[in-house]
Design a protein around this motif. Structure first.
Motif, PDB file in Angstrom:
ATOM      1  N   ALA A 206       0.785  -1.355  -0.006  1.00 16.48           N
ATOM      2  CA  ALA A 206      -0.052   0.144  -0.037  1.00 16.48           C
ATOM      3  C   ALA A 206       0.950   1.228  -0.198  1.00 16.48           C
ATOM      4  CB  ALA A 206      -0.968  -0.078   1.078  1.00 16.48           C
ATOM      5  N   PHE A 207       1.913   1.028   0.902  1.00 14.82           N
ATOM      6  CA  PHE A 207       2.702   2.348   1.018  1.00 14.82           C
ATOM      7  C   PHE A 207       3.476   2.664  -0.340  1.00 14.82           C
ATOM      8  CE2 PHE A 207       1.866   3.194   5.284  1.00 14.82           C
ATOM      9  CZ  PHE A 207       1.491   2.107   5.890  1.00 14.82           C
ATOM     10  N   VAL A 208       4.129   1.590  -0.941  1.00  9.19           N
ATOM     11  CA  VAL A 208       4.849   1.838  -2.048  1.00  9.19           C
ATOM     12  C   VAL A 208       3.863   2.296  -3.252  1.00  9.19           C
ATOM     13  CG1 VAL A 208       6.067   0.572  -3.994  1.00  9.19           C
ATOM     14  CG2 VAL A 208       6.500   0.043  -1.548  1.00  9.19           C
ATOM     15  N   GLN A 209       2.531   1.969  -3.252  1.00  7.46           N
ATOM     16  CA  GLN A 209       1.520   2.528  -4.345  1.00  7.46           C
ATOM     17  C   GLN A 209       1.461   3.799  -4.272  1.00  7.46           C
ATOM     18  OE1 GLN A 209       0.378   0.325  -6.856  1.00  7.46           O
ATOM     19  NE2 GLN A 209      -0.545   2.682  -7.527  1.00  7.46           N
ATOM     20  N   ARG A 210       1.279   4.247  -2.941  1.00  8.24           N
ATOM     21  CA  ARG A 210       1.272   5.523  -2.869  1.00  8.24           C
ATOM     22  C   ARG A 210       2.210   6.483  -3.340  1.00  8.24           C
ATOM     23  NH1 ARG A 210      -2.565   7.898   0.990  1.00  8.24           N
ATOM     24  NH2 ARG A 210      -1.401   9.620   1.203  1.00  8.24           N
ATOM     25  N   ALA A 211       3.472   5.761  -3.125  1.00  8.80           N
ATOM     26  CA  ALA A 211       4.472   6.607  -3.610  1.00  8.80           C
ATOM     27  C   ALA A 211       4.600   6.687  -5.014  1.00  8.80           C
ATOM     28  CB  ALA A 211       5.973   5.862  -3.008  1.00  8.80           C
ATOM     29  N   LYS A 212       4.144   5.386  -5.698  1.00  6.43           N
ATOM     30  CA  LYS A 212       4.365   5.328  -7.182  1.00  6.43           C
ATOM     31  C   LYS A 212       3.406   6.293  -7.571  1.00  6.43           C
ATOM     32  CE  LYS A 212       4.260   2.303 -11.045  1.00  6.43           C
ATOM     33  NZ  LYS A 212       3.593   1.142 -11.497  1.00  6.43           N
ATOM     34  N   ASP A 213       2.018   6.702  -7.094  1.00  8.35           N
ATOM     35  CA  ASP A 213       1.170   7.491  -7.567  1.00  8.35           C
ATOM     36  C   ASP A 213       1.683   8.790  -7.628  1.00  8.35           C
ATOM     37  OD1 ASP A 213      -1.666   6.211  -5.704  1.00  8.35           O
ATOM     38  OD2 ASP A 213      -0.737   5.593  -7.537  1.00  8.35           O
ATOM     39  N   MET A 214       2.749   9.059  -6.717  1.00  9.94           N
ATOM     40  CA  MET A 214       3.047  10.677  -6.994  1.00  9.94           C
ATOM     41  C   MET A 214       4.329  10.546  -8.005  1.00  9.94           C
ATOM     42  SD  MET A 214       1.825  12.091  -4.233  1.00  9.94           S
ATOM     43  CE  MET A 214       2.877  13.330  -3.836  1.00  9.94           C
ATOM     44  N   ASN A 215       4.644   9.581  -8.651  1.00  8.80           N
ATOM     45  CA  ASN A 215       5.660   9.458  -9.707  1.00  8.80           C
ATOM     46  C   ASN A 215       7.032  10.320  -9.290  1.00  8.80           C
ATOM     47  OD1 ASN A 215       6.406   8.658 -11.951  1.00  8.80           O
ATOM     48  ND2 ASN A 215       5.658  10.238 -13.156  1.00  8.80           N
ATOM     49  N   PRO A 216       7.742   9.854  -8.433  1.00  8.52           N
ATOM     50  CA  PRO A 216       8.820  10.723  -7.970  1.00  8.52           C
ATOM     51  C   PRO A 216      10.054  10.436  -8.663  1.00  8.52           C
ATOM     52  CG  PRO A 216       8.585   8.741  -6.352  1.00  8.52           C
ATOM     53  CD  PRO A 216       7.445   8.804  -7.511  1.00  8.52           C
ATOM     54  N   GLU A 217      10.890  11.081  -8.670  1.00  3.18           N
ATOM     55  CA  GLU A 217      12.203  10.960  -9.378  1.00  3.18           C
ATOM     56  C   GLU A 217      13.296  10.095  -8.522  1.00  3.18           C
ATOM     57  OE1 GLU A 217      13.492  15.383  -9.260  1.00  3.18           O
ATOM     58  OE2 GLU A 217      15.225  14.155 -10.089  1.00  3.18           O
ATOM     59  N   ALA A 218      12.869  10.330  -6.950  1.00  2.00           N
ATOM     60  CA  ALA A 218      13.623   9.581  -6.064  1.00  2.00           C
ATOM     61  C   ALA A 218      12.818   9.157  -4.989  1.00  2.00           C
ATOM     62  CB  ALA A 218      14.850  10.157  -5.701  1.00  2.00           C
ATOM     63  N   ILE A 219      13.223   8.072  -4.248  1.00  2.00           N
ATOM     64  CA  ILE A 219      12.473   7.677  -3.157  1.00  2.00           C
ATOM     65  C   ILE A 219      13.413   7.424  -1.798  1.00  2.00           C
ATOM     66  CG2 ILE A 219      10.948   6.128  -1.775  1.00  2.00           C
ATOM     67  CD1 ILE A 219       9.859   5.236  -4.495  1.00  2.00           C
ATOM     68  N   PHE A 220      13.188   8.301  -0.793  1.00  2.00           N
ATOM     69  CA  PHE A 220      13.923   8.050   0.307  1.00  2.00           C
ATOM     70  C   PHE A 220      13.331   7.128   1.470  1.00  2.00           C
ATOM     71  CE2 PHE A 220      16.809   8.511   3.937  1.00  2.00           C
ATOM     72  CZ  PHE A 220      16.143   9.210   4.947  1.00  2.00           C
ATOM     73  N   ILE A 221      14.038   6.205   1.983  1.00  2.00           N
ATOM     74  CA  ILE A 221      13.416   5.029   2.867  1.00  2.00           C
ATOM     75  C   ILE A 221      14.130   5.004   4.120  1.00  2.00           C
ATOM     76  CG2 ILE A 221      13.035   2.730   3.025  1.00  2.00           C
ATOM     77  CD1 ILE A 221      12.638   2.597   0.138  1.00  2.00           C
ATOM     78  N   PHE A 222      13.388   4.834   5.187  1.00  2.00           N
ATOM     79  CA  PHE A 222      14.192   4.418   6.372  1.00  2.00           C
ATOM     80  C   PHE A 222      13.714   3.211   6.920  1.00  2.00           C
ATOM     81  CE2 PHE A 222      16.719   4.424   9.909  1.00  2.00           C
ATOM     82  CZ  PHE A 222      16.124   3.754  10.956  1.00  2.00           C
ATOM     83  N   VAL A 223      14.475   2.060   6.873  1.00  2.00           N
ATOM     84  CA  VAL A 223      13.852   0.604   7.446  1.00  2.00           C
ATOM     85  C   VAL A 223      14.528   0.307   8.484  1.00  2.00           C
ATOM     86  CG1 VAL A 223      12.552  -0.579   5.745  1.00  2.00           C
ATOM     87  CG2 VAL A 223      15.211  -0.503   5.792  1.00  2.00           C
ATOM     88  N   PRO A 224      14.262  -0.167   9.667  1.00  2.00           N
ATOM     89  CA  PRO A 224      15.225  -0.620  10.687  1.00  2.00           C
ATOM     90  C   PRO A 224      15.560  -1.860  10.401  1.00  2.00           C
ATOM     91  CG  PRO A 224      12.975  -0.844  11.500  1.00  2.00           C
ATOM     92  CD  PRO A 224      12.867  -0.364  10.037  1.00  2.00           C
ATOM     93  N   GLY A 225      15.883  -2.558   9.594  1.00  2.28           N
ATOM     94  CA  GLY A 225      16.475  -3.673   9.119  1.00  2.28           C
ATOM     95  C   GLY A 225      15.548  -5.106   9.410  1.00  2.28           C
ATOM     96  N   GLY A 226      16.008  -6.138   9.561  1.00  3.45           N
ATOM     97  CA  GLY A 226      15.459  -7.319   9.666  1.00  3.45           C
ATOM     98  C   GLY A 226      14.726  -7.712   8.462  1.00  3.45           C
ATOM     99  N   ALA A 227      13.347  -7.997   8.890  1.00  2.00           N
ATOM    100  CA  ALA A 227      12.643  -8.547   7.633  1.00  2.00           C
ATOM    101  C   ALA A 227      11.916  -7.699   6.637  1.00  2.00           C
ATOM    102  CB  ALA A 227      11.442  -9.092   8.348  1.00  2.00           C
TER     103      ALA A 227
END
Lengths: 392, 334, 287
Positions: A206-227
């Motif tokens: 769902a979150f990635v779909q929202r990102a895609k809807d905005m058609n960005p030239e770059a995506i910044f992500i923070f994940v705390p690792g693991g799965a």
């Protein structure tokens, strides 16, 4: 009778001789890490780094034996961490405290370090504010702004003008978000959308779909690792976001060894900022990795290097103070200390007692048949930017 | 409690029963005296003792609703954590006096308990369990989101308590912490004991055994449930405030499902519905955990799991339940 | 907008199907014998680890490991049922909770000991990776596979329940255990077989889950809450209930995150509480 006395005397002499010379007082290190629970792997790797260092350098420093007392926090549990720190100081009479993979635990134990005046070495916790909580604390790992501000500056310098940001909704994610946004906007970029996803989130579609809807030239992500690292990469691939066309930027957890193995080729092109990677090409690192592989049958990661360098700091400061484990002496010795770590040259800032190191920019590429984070740029002597700005 | 003999035999029997229950047995007096031993025997473990006392109080509060009223809650930590944060915030905003902070925090938890009790009183069985779970999780999420207030995952910073009575500081050694926690545990215990051994307590047990029939004998079930739930929330609140004050930190963990689940395990381990079950369970579980994790930091939960399985197989109805079976009581536990 | 709504629905439904596989066994056994088996997700975890070991260490193809994930979980659950669970059929709910939580602790420790604490990777065959485009929508192949498998399992379960004698016995035992015993049905044996099947399905679910949500030593704990939510909302003892509840929860979780990301995890708990307050016995529950 005479013979018996002589015999007795000889026996007594033999016993006294065999008795070990009154052992020099051992130096006790109270090691507080998450050995169980969700963060068990970072805890285990840090412990491996510590074990390796002691294996390589022996367990005696400046004539005194080193004893490590290990305590498990079970994960994020500041009250437990504080109690363990108190018990280590009061009950086990440790000379110094070390470990701390998690920020909340480090913050709680800092109180104990400050009150009891014990040297405290933080080996992973990464919030900027941690080292301000005790004047006896030094950190050898990294800070979130240290990794994310350069990312923001680099992005703008390399032509990125609009970024969509996705971070985990907890303190570390907020810190990373603030750091990246601050640096990126200061350089003139625009954040076109930002979302904070729940920490325990298993599915990112769902979150990635929202990102895609905005058609960005770059995506910044923070994940705390693991799965989450492979999960988010798979979600990106599922939605057809190719990191080679839309820049995907994050700090190093996104492309750690396990993540790359799980992601496969969907990871190609992801750009990360990091202070350590096991593929780093220096001779020192190759030595380190080989020794680590031999001892633990796996590759080191930044948790392991934190443990390893933390022990180095402890050993070197003890040598400098000639095994005087008084808190003021040790922290005084730690300030300004510099050495070549497997990650590159590092030092402890004299003013903030925080780590100063080289930050590398890497891109995931295929080298032979392996996926590797290939370094293509670096920034040297990066201090924690938040404290550096506050000082000016 | 009055000891005049009532003439009417119909009324006399239950009154005598309650009077018998409420008198102190030697083993109880010995137990409470023993809680003073840590000061002398194990002065280095006072911080652990303090946290055991806090957990025991939390488990006691759960026993009121679970052991006596039959309400299984997987979200009881909501009241614990809510009071914890309230106490922490009061101190952070400048009022570091422990006792008044404790009272305010416990009252706040009581209000939360009162409000939720309206929902709780309407449901039973699995639905009730899951609703308590859901409410607890929602509160935990809210606390995480409101990180401007709660500090989020980093925990609440800047909690500084003033000295208790202006003299006793919550220091590294834990003497003041343990005294404070122990006294609160004892006071709350007295309250619980009085409550259980009263007609209200009997009514609760009636609700636990057969909630449908209670209204038929004139006992207003929902009102009773709301009352006991609120009291349990206040008690859990006292425990939560104690934790915040003695450790000077508060984290999201205090509201977590983990904490709710742990206290449930502790209560069942000790034996629910036996007043001392929560306390016994807390002592055994936390000491075992401390010892196991000292011996084997990485896999201690294997041993804890094995302990739990063993207790269930060999001591059904918890440790106290198993012991009761071995030593039949003359007075007959309810 | 419609396209992305469909995408969210699809992904949510796939996630729901995964929850269904993980939960259906618990729903039926809980409804039948009222035995609180909180260790249900430990069997799921076992299935997951069996698949991981077979694909990574022995090089088996992914699909071939699935029956083994099912079987191993079923067999191990039978062992547990014989040795431990059987003693506690007449015990209180609380004791059953304690026993099974103890088993969860032990299973998590054993998993950590054998496999370590890292995330387990799974090697999917290439035909299960990537996406296909169906009517302009790009759908994940693995998710399609997951949905397909779950639908097959559902059909088989429902058919077995409706059209076989054993199924009839199961329905009788869930409906009214005492009557069923009175009619000569060996409820204990029916339960044992159902329990094995339910655990086996959990094992299968665990194996299939690796690609979607990952597998580590704490899986048995992490997913327990979600499984309990599905079981409670769906209604005990109901396959249809589990199916609807799981789908509902999966979709609302996805939809919530897509349309209201600030609410995050709130929505799934909120939906659960609301549904339970409306229908305390669950959507298809009885009593």
């Amino acid at each position: 009778m005479h013979k018996a006395l002589v015999g007795l005397a000889a026996l007594a002499a033999a016993i006294v001789g065999a008795w070990p010379a009154s052992a020099q007082q051992t130096i006790k290190i109270g090691l507080i890490l998450p050995y169980s629970g969700q963060f068990a792997d970072p805890g285990t790797q840090a412990d491996n780094g510590i074990k390796l260092y002691m294996q390589q350098h022996g367990d005696t420093v400046a004539g005194r034996k080193i004893e490590v007392i290990r305590k498990d926090t079970g994960g994020i549990a500041p009250d437990v961490a504080k109690r363990l720190a108190q018990e280590l100081v009061v009950r086990d009479k440790v000379d110094l405290l070390a470990g701390f993979s998690l920020t909340p635990n480090a913050l709680a134990a800092a109180d104990v370090s400050a009150q009891a005046k014990k040297f405290m070495v933080v080996m992973n916790a990464a919030a900027s504010v941690v080292t301000t909580k005790s004047p006896y604390m030094a950190r050898v790992s990294f800070t979130l702004p240290q990794l994310n501000e350069p990312l923001g500056t680099w992005a703008h310098k390399n032509g990125v003008r609009k970024v969509y940001s996705m971070v985990a909704d907890f303190a570390a994610g907020h810190d990373a978000e603030a750091a990246f946004h601050g640096a990126f906007k200061a350089a003139g970029g625009e954040i076109i959308g930002a979302v904070r996803y729940p920490v325990a989130n298993p599915d990112f579609s769902a979150f990635v779909q929202r990102a895609k809807d905005m058609n960005p030239e770059a995506i910044f992500i923070f994940v705390p690792g693991g799965a989450q690292s492979p999960a988010i990469a798979k979600a990106l691939a599922d939605r057809g976001i190719d990191p080679r066309k839309t820049k995907v930027m994050a700090q190093l957890e996104l492309t750690d060894e396990q993540a790359l193995r799980n992601m496969g080729d969907t990871a190609l092109g992801i750009i990360t900022s990091a202070h350590y990677d096991y593929n780093h090409g220096s001779a020192r690192n190759k030595e380190f990795v080989t020794a680590f592989n031999a001892a633990f049958k796996r590759n080191p990661d930044f948790f392991a290097v934190g443990g390893y360098d933390g022990m180095h700091l402890i050993y070197e400061t003890l040598k400098k103070t000639n095994a005087n484990s008084d808190g003021d002496a040790l922290i005084g010795a730690a300030k300004g200390m510099a050495w070549e770590s497997p990650r590159g040259p590092i030092s402890i800032d004299a003013a903030t007692r925080d780590i100063v190191q080289t930050i590398y920019m890497r891109r995931v590429e295929k080298v032979g048949d392996r996926l590797v984070n290939v370094e293509f740029d670096k920034m040297e002597n990066v201090k924690d930017p938040v404290k550096a700005r506050a000082a000016n | 409690m009055s000891s005049t003999v009532v003439a009417d035999p119909v009324v006399a029997a239950p009154q005598r029963y309650l009077e018998a229950q409420i008198s102190w047995r030697p083993v109880e007096i010995a137990f409470w005296l023993a809680t003073l031993l840590p000061f002398v025997l194990t002065p280095n473990y006072l911080v652990l003792a303090s946290q055991i006392a806090i957990t025991a109080l939390f488990a006691l509060s759960l026993d009121l609703i679970l052991g006596y009223a039959g309400i299984v809650s997987l979200g009881h930590a909501a009241y614990f954590g809510f009071a914890s944060y309230t106490a922490g915030l009061i101190a952070k905003w400048g009022w570091g006096e422990p006792l008044t902070g404790l009272v305010i925090a416990a009252a706040a938890a009581g209000v939360l308990g009162y409000v939720t009790s309206f929902i709780i009183a309407r449901f039973r069985h699995l639905a009730l369990i899951m609703i308590t779970l859901g409410l607890g999780l929602l509160l935990a999420e809210a606390a995480n989101s409101a990180s401007w207030l709660t500090g989020g995952a980093d925990g609440l910073q800047g909690v500084r308590m003033w000295k208790l009575f202006g003299v006793f500081e919550f220091d590294l050694w834990g003497k003041a912490s343990y005294t404070y926690s122990l006294v609160m545990l004892f006071l709350m215990f007295l309250v619980a004991r009085r409550l259980i051994n009263s007609p209200f307590g009997l009514a609760l047990r009636g609700i636990r055994e057969n909630a449908v029939r209670m209204p038929a004998i004139g006992a207003p079930s929902p009102a009773h449930i709301r009352k006991v739930y609120t009291i349990a929330a206040v008690m859990a609140g006292v425990a939560g405030a104690l934790l915040a004050q003695t450790t000077e930190t508060v984290s999201l963990e205090t509201l977590s499902f983990q904490r709710s689940a742990d206290v449930l395990v502790i209560l069942i381990l000790g034996g629910a519905g036996r007043l001392y079950g929560g306390i016994v369970g807390a002592i055994i579980y936390m000491v075992a955990r401390d010892q196991f994790s000292g011996i084997n930091p990485q896999y201690w939960y294997f041993w804890i799991g094995a302990l739990l399985v063993a207790v269930v197989i060999f001591l059904p109805n918890g440790i106290l339940g198993g012991l009761a079976r071995l030593m039949p009581s003359k007075r007959g536990e309810a | 907008m419609i396209a992305s709504a469909f995408g969210v629905l699809f992904d949510g439904f796939a996630y729901g199907m995964l929850l269904f596989l993980l939960s259906v066994g618990l729903s039926v056994t809980l409804g039948m014998m009222n035995f609180v088996n909180l260790a249900h997700c430990s069997f799921a975890m076992l299935g997951g680890y069996v698949t991981v070991t077979l694909t990574n260490q022995l090089g088996w193809p992914f699909l071939a490991t699935l029956p083994l994930a099912f079987l191993s979980a079923a067999v191990v659950s039978v062992a547990f049922e014989r040795v431990l669970y059987r003693r506690l059929y007449r015990a209180t709910d609380l004791d059953q909770c304690l026993l099974t939580i103890g088993i969860v602790f032990v299973s998590v420790a054993v998993a950590a000991y054998i496999y370590g604490t890292i995330q387990q990777p799974v090697n999917l065959p290439s035909y299960l990776r990537g996406t296909v485009t169906v009517m302009g929508q790009s759908l994940g192949v693995y998710r399609l596979f997951l949905i397909g498998m779950s639908l097959v399992v559902t059909v088989v379960l429902v058919a077995a329940l409706e059209y076989t004698r054993f199924g009839a016995k199961v329905r009788a035992a869930v409906d009214n255990q005492r009557m069923a015993r009175g009619l000569g049905i060996n409820v204990d044996r029916v339960f044992a077989v159902t329990f094995a099947l339910g655990s086996g399905l959990a094992g299968l679910g665990g194996a299939l889950a690796i690609e979607i949500v990952g597998l580590d030593h704490a899986f048995a704990f992490t997913y327990l809450v979600y499984v309990l939510i599905v079981v409670a909302v769906g209604g005990l003892g109901s396959i249809g209930g589990s199916f609807v509840a799981a789908s509902l929860l999966g979709i609302s979780d996805m939809a919530g995150k897509y349309y209201f990301p600030e609410l995050g995890a709130f929505l799934i708990y909120f939906v659960m509480v609301a549904l339970l307050m409306w229908r305390p016995v669950g959507i298809f529950g009885r009593r």
